[in-house]
Structure formats: C-alpha cells, structure tokens
Design a protein around this motif. Structure first.
Motif, PDB file in Angstrom:
ATOM      1  N   ALA A  24       0.803  -1.226   0.000  1.00 32.94           N
ATOM      2  CA  ALA A  24       0.000   0.000   0.000  1.00 32.94           C
ATOM      3  C   ALA A  24       0.835   1.274   0.000  1.00 32.94           C
ATOM      4  CB  ALA A  24      -0.945  -0.007   1.206  1.00 32.94           C
ATOM      5  N   ASP A  25       1.935   1.283   0.746  1.00 33.59           N
ATOM      6  CA  ASP A  25       2.794   2.463   0.821  1.00 33.59           C
ATOM      7  C   ASP A  25       4.105   2.262   0.069  1.00 33.59           C
ATOM      8  OD1 ASP A  25       0.811   3.439   2.412  1.00 33.59           O
ATOM      9  OD2 ASP A  25       1.941   3.433   4.275  1.00 33.59           O
ATOM     10  N   GLY A  26       4.133   1.298  -0.836  1.00 31.09           N
ATOM     11  CA  GLY A  26       5.364   1.010  -1.572  1.00 31.09           C
ATOM     12  C   GLY A  26       5.774   2.142  -2.492  1.00 31.09           C
ATOM     13  N   ASN A  27       7.067   2.254  -2.718  1.00 24.10           N
ATOM     14  CA  ASN A  27       7.581   3.255  -3.665  1.00 24.10           C
ATOM     15  C   ASN A  27       8.880   2.760  -4.282  1.00 24.10           C
ATOM     16  OD1 ASN A  27      10.045   4.631  -2.189  1.00 24.10           O
ATOM     17  ND2 ASN A  27       8.430   4.494  -0.630  1.00 24.10           N
ATOM     18  N   ALA A  79      10.974  -7.765  -8.738  1.00 26.21           N
ATOM     19  CA  ALA A  79      10.661  -6.550  -9.487  1.00 26.21           C
ATOM     20  C   ALA A  79       9.222  -6.107  -9.244  1.00 26.21           C
ATOM     21  CB  ALA A  79      10.899  -6.787 -10.976  1.00 26.21           C
ATOM     22  N   GLN A  80       8.341  -7.063  -8.902  1.00 31.38           N
ATOM     23  CA  GLN A  80       6.918  -6.748  -8.753  1.00 31.38           C
ATOM     24  C   GLN A  80       6.638  -5.790  -7.594  1.00 31.38           C
ATOM     25  OE1 GLN A  80       8.395  -9.761  -8.893  1.00 31.38           O
ATOM     26  NE2 GLN A  80       6.906 -11.359  -9.376  1.00 31.38           N
ATOM     27  N   GLN A 124       4.261 -15.916  -1.668  1.00 34.23           N
ATOM     28  CA  GLN A 124       3.926 -14.582  -2.161  1.00 34.23           C
ATOM     29  C   GLN A 124       2.564 -14.616  -2.846  1.00 34.23           C
ATOM     30  OE1 GLN A 124       5.722 -11.959  -1.649  1.00 34.23           O
ATOM     31  NE2 GLN A 124       7.909 -12.402  -1.705  1.00 34.23           N
ATOM     32  N   PRO A 125       1.807 -13.537  -2.761  1.00 33.44           N
ATOM     33  CA  PRO A 125       0.573 -13.457  -3.543  1.00 33.44           C
ATOM     34  C   PRO A 125       0.904 -13.465  -5.042  1.00 33.44           C
ATOM     35  CG  PRO A 125       0.690 -11.714  -1.892  1.00 33.44           C
ATOM     36  CD  PRO A 125       2.039 -12.325  -1.980  1.00 33.44           C
ATOM     37  N   SER A 126      -0.098 -13.698  -5.857  1.00 35.79           N
ATOM     38  CA  SER A 126       0.121 -13.689  -7.308  1.00 35.79           C
ATOM     39  C   SER A 126       0.483 -12.286  -7.776  1.00 35.79           C
ATOM     40  CB  SER A 126      -1.138 -14.154  -8.029  1.00 35.79           C
ATOM     41  OG  SER A 126      -2.161 -13.177  -7.888  1.00 35.79           O
ATOM     42  N   ASP A 127       1.094 -12.212  -8.951  1.00 36.06           N
ATOM     43  CA  ASP A 127       1.442 -10.902  -9.508  1.00 36.06           C
ATOM     44  C   ASP A 127       0.207 -10.031  -9.696  1.00 36.06           C
ATOM     45  OD1 ASP A 127       4.019 -11.779  -9.507  1.00 36.06           O
ATOM     46  OD2 ASP A 127       4.198 -11.983 -11.691  1.00 36.06           O
ATOM     47  N   ALA A 128      -0.902 -10.659 -10.049  1.00 36.82           N
ATOM     48  CA  ALA A 128      -2.137  -9.901 -10.251  1.00 36.82           C
ATOM     49  C   ALA A 128      -2.608  -9.286  -8.936  1.00 36.82           C
ATOM     50  CB  ALA A 128      -3.218 -10.803 -10.825  1.00 36.82           C
ATOM     51  N   GLU A 129      -2.499 -10.042  -7.848  1.00 34.74           N
ATOM     52  CA  GLU A 129      -2.891  -9.523  -6.528  1.00 34.74           C
ATOM     53  C   GLU A 129      -1.961  -8.401  -6.106  1.00 34.74           C
ATOM     54  OE1 GLU A 129      -4.524 -12.731  -3.618  1.00 34.74           O
ATOM     55  OE2 GLU A 129      -2.992 -13.701  -4.847  1.00 34.74           O
ATOM     56  N   VAL A 130      -0.661  -8.583  -6.328  1.00 29.49           N
ATOM     57  CA  VAL A 130       0.312  -7.564  -5.951  1.00 29.49           C
ATOM     58  C   VAL A 130       0.029  -6.254  -6.696  1.00 29.49           C
ATOM     59  CG1 VAL A 130       2.737  -6.899  -6.109  1.00 29.49           C
ATOM     60  CG2 VAL A 130       2.117  -9.163  -5.260  1.00 29.49           C
ATOM     61  N   LYS A 131      -0.337  -6.374  -7.955  1.00 33.31           N
ATOM     62  CA  LYS A 131      -0.633  -5.187  -8.763  1.00 33.31           C
ATOM     63  C   LYS A 131      -1.790  -4.387  -8.170  1.00 33.31           C
ATOM     64  CE  LYS A 131      -0.966  -3.758 -13.597  1.00 33.31           C
ATOM     65  NZ  LYS A 131      -1.038  -4.225 -15.008  1.00 33.31           N
ATOM     66  N   LYS A 132      -2.757  -5.088  -7.579  1.00 33.40           N
ATOM     67  CA  LYS A 132      -3.884  -4.407  -6.944  1.00 33.40           C
ATOM     68  C   LYS A 132      -3.488  -3.784  -5.617  1.00 33.40           C
ATOM     69  CE  LYS A 132      -7.335  -7.613  -8.860  1.00 33.40           C
ATOM     70  NZ  LYS A 132      -8.294  -8.691  -8.505  1.00 33.40           N
TER      71      LYS A 132
END
Length: 402
Positions: free
Chosen positions: A136-139, A354-355, A389-397
C-alpha cells in the motif's frame, strides 16, 4: 603591500582549495546511513549490528565497492517515527550519506519509506515486517529484506490447519505489525476452514502487556488454540504467566517469531514446548552457507548468531551487491539495480522481486522444545519466501504504480 583585491583573491583561492580537499575526503568512502531502535529493542538489534559490521569488514577487506570502502554512520531513532525522520534528515544533509538502511518497528519503517519517497533517497528496510512497506505504501526507492508479515503468517497457516482446531484466541501487540498479522491469519484461516471461530482478541500496547489480564481473558474464552504475535519483553511476560496459570496445557499455540533465538533464548528453561513457530535454529542448520556464516560470526564475536545477525549481515551484503550492479550511488540507478537483484545470504540465495521490491528471503518453521535448560527449535524446515507470495495480479492491486 597586499591590496584588498589581492587579499580577497587569496582568500577565495584558499577557500576553494579547502572545499576541494573536503570534497575529496568525502569521496574516499561511500557513506551509508543506518537507523534503528537499538535502545528499545537490544535483544534483536545488538546481534543485528554485529551482523552488518561483519559484512562491512568482509566487503572492505575484499576491496570495497566501486573502488571505495564502505562507511556506515549509525543512529538510534528512539523507536519513534518522528525521531526516525529527523535522524534520516540529519544523516542525509549533515553527514552526507548516500543511501539508508535499517528500521525495526513497522511504524518507524513506514516513516523511513515515506521519507525515501519524498526525498528520493534509496532505503533498504532490513527488519520492518509490515506489508505496507512494499504494498500500500510502496515506492520505487524502498526495498525490504525480511519476509513480510503476510509471508510469515502464510508459512504458519498450513501448520495451523493441520491442528484441526475450531476455537482460536488471538494475542498481539496493538500496532501495525500485530494488527496486520492477525488480519492475515484470520483471512487465510477462514478461507481454508470456514467453520473457524475467533473467541478472544487480545490487543496489548507494545511493550506494556498486562500478562495477568490477558492470560485470564484467554482462559475465560476456552479456546482450543492460540495464535500469538508477541515478541521481546511482552513475549516473556506472556510465556511466564501462561506457564504459571496452565494456559498452554492441552492447548495448541502457533506463534510468529518465537523460535528466533533473539526472543527464545532469554526464556531459558521457561521456554514453551510444542509451539509451532518461525525462527532460526542456527545450531542445527547444516547448509554450507549457514556454516560459513556461523563460523565467521563466532570467530569475530566469540558468540553465536541470532536471527538479527543474519538480517544485519544480509542487509549490508545486499547494499554492496546493489551498488556493484548499479555502478553508482545515484538513487534512481540503485533502485533500478535492486529490481531482480540476486544476493547470497546465510539462508541461501535471495532475489529482490521486481513486482514489489520484496526479497524472497524465507524462514524456518518448526516446533519449540527445551534442551539442556534452553529453548530450541526441532522438526524444522525452511520455507522459501518465493513460495508464499501473492500472485502478480494480486500484488498489482495492492501496490501503487511507482
């Protein structure tokens, strides 16, 4: 007779030469800022500091990075987010550090991540476990080494499900890390076991657990099992009170962090038995990477490593490898170099994804016991962080675009 113009000219030349000399001196090393809650969390952070100092010695003994030695300027943040930001600013503007690493508590880690984002300073969060740091607060300027709260809970959930217990009590420190751990545990358990019940929710102020009241409330709820997220002094109080009152008798306990020697060792013979935990059984891990690290650590400090030692060592080694890959201390180049960066650690190779800028460092899951008057981990196995790890699709959300 020296004219005023000549005097000014000489002064200007002298000042220029002095500043040039100072600049040259500043460039002799790569200065790295390190910030942590050493006074508030000595059990973990004393060994952690030893870990990064060991790595620093090894890096500099091998010639440094980019032709320069690394220099770490370390500061205490008083376990306070406001002080954390103030110290970060002092390090960057006053000490001239070129990047930052460290952090222990989730709230101070989030403060540093926000500072990195606002000031475009690279920051490696070594220890803070909050999911928000990479989601949520990633940068783009913030990366994290240790397995996240979500990852560690996900490692324990399969073991918790094998217990086939319906009524669960929850006990945790009432701040970001504890709240997040419990929320993730409830969500993952409910998804796999819909009939589960959470019959007691004990959120305690960090570092100020009322062990008597908490253990009594849990006992009154008559749970089949307990999910515990306490650590440090709070964990010690909970274990001792629970042992005294028989809270753990015939009850299963699943517990984050309790198998870490940083927290298990101080309990001595009072260490719990039969708890399912994450931790670091350094004495029984027979991998070449761990043996090499343990030998080097013991040779330098005449003491055994804790999990904090692994984290500190791996954090500094990650920075060294990132600088080599980037070929620069430029924060944008360093941030780009960390994407997909591979680093060798005492736990084996890890990769910074990278995700979401999260490393794939894993953890050991096992069962607590007591041997020769000391707490130990038995029946343990290593879980690769990449597998939880969650899926890439979940991480994107979950993560905003950099």
């Amino acid at each position: 007779m020296t004219t005023r113009a000549g005097w000014i000219s000489c002064l200007t030349v002298s000042l220029t030469l002095s500043l040039t000399a100072l600049g040259a001196a500043a460039q002799e090393t790569i200065k790295i800022g390190e910030i942590n809650s050493y006074k508030a969390q000595p059990a973990f952070l004393g060994p952690y500091k030893n870990g990064w100092n060991l790595a620093l010695d090894e890096v500099n003994a091998s010639g440094g990075v980019l032709g320069k030695k690394l220099e770490v300027v370390s500061r205490d943040d008083n376990a306070n987010p406001g002080d954390t930001v103030r110290v970060a600013q002092e390090l960057v503007t006053g000490e001239g550090v070129q990047l930052l690493f460290g952090g222990f508590l989730s709230n101070t880690g989030l403060a540093l991540a926000d500072y990195a984002k606002q000031r475009h300073v690279f920051f490696l969060a070594a220890e803070p476990l909050t999911d928000k740091i990479v989601w949520a607060d990633g940068n783009k300027y913030t990366y994290r080494l240790r397995p996240s709260t979500y990852m560690q809970v996900a490692m324990l959930v399969p073991e918790a499900l094998k217990l086939h217990k319906k009524r669960w009590a929850l006990v945790y420190p009432n701040y970001e890390y504890g709240q997040s751990a419990v929320a993730t545990f409830k969500r993952l358990m409910q998804a796999a076991q819909p009939d589960i019940e959470f019959v007691s929710d004990q959120a305690s102020p960090l570092g100020n657990l009322d062990a008597g009241a908490v253990t009594q409330a849990i006992a009154d709820a008559k749970p089949d099992a307990i999910f515990n997220v306490l650590f440090g002094a709070d964990l010690g109080k909970f274990v001792r009170q629970g042992n005294t009152t028989g809270l753990f008798k015939d009850r299963s306990v699943v517990s984050l962090l309790t198998g870490e020697p940083d927290y298990l060792d101080p309990l001595g013979a009072e260490a719990p038995t039969g708890w399912i935990v994450t931790g670091y059984p350094w004495y029984s891990i027979d991998t070449a990477a761990n043996k090499k690290f343990v030998d080097a650590y013991q040779a330098k400090y005449h003491d055994y490593p804790r999990l904090g030692s692994v984290v500190g060592y791996s954090a500094l080694m990650s920075i060294a490898d990132g600088l080599k890959k980037a070929g620069s201390t430029d924060p944008d180049k360093l941030a780009a170099a960390f994407k997909g960066l591979n680093v060798d650690t005492p736990f084996g190779p890890v990769t910074y994804r990278a995700q979401d800028n999260q490393s794939t460092m894993g953890a050991y899951v096992g069962v607590t016991g007591v041997k020769d008057g000391k707490g130990v981990m038995t029946s343990f196995h290593y879980i690769d962080g990449a597998s939880v790890q969650p899926s890439d699709a979940e991480v994107k959300k979950l993560r905003p675009a950099d």
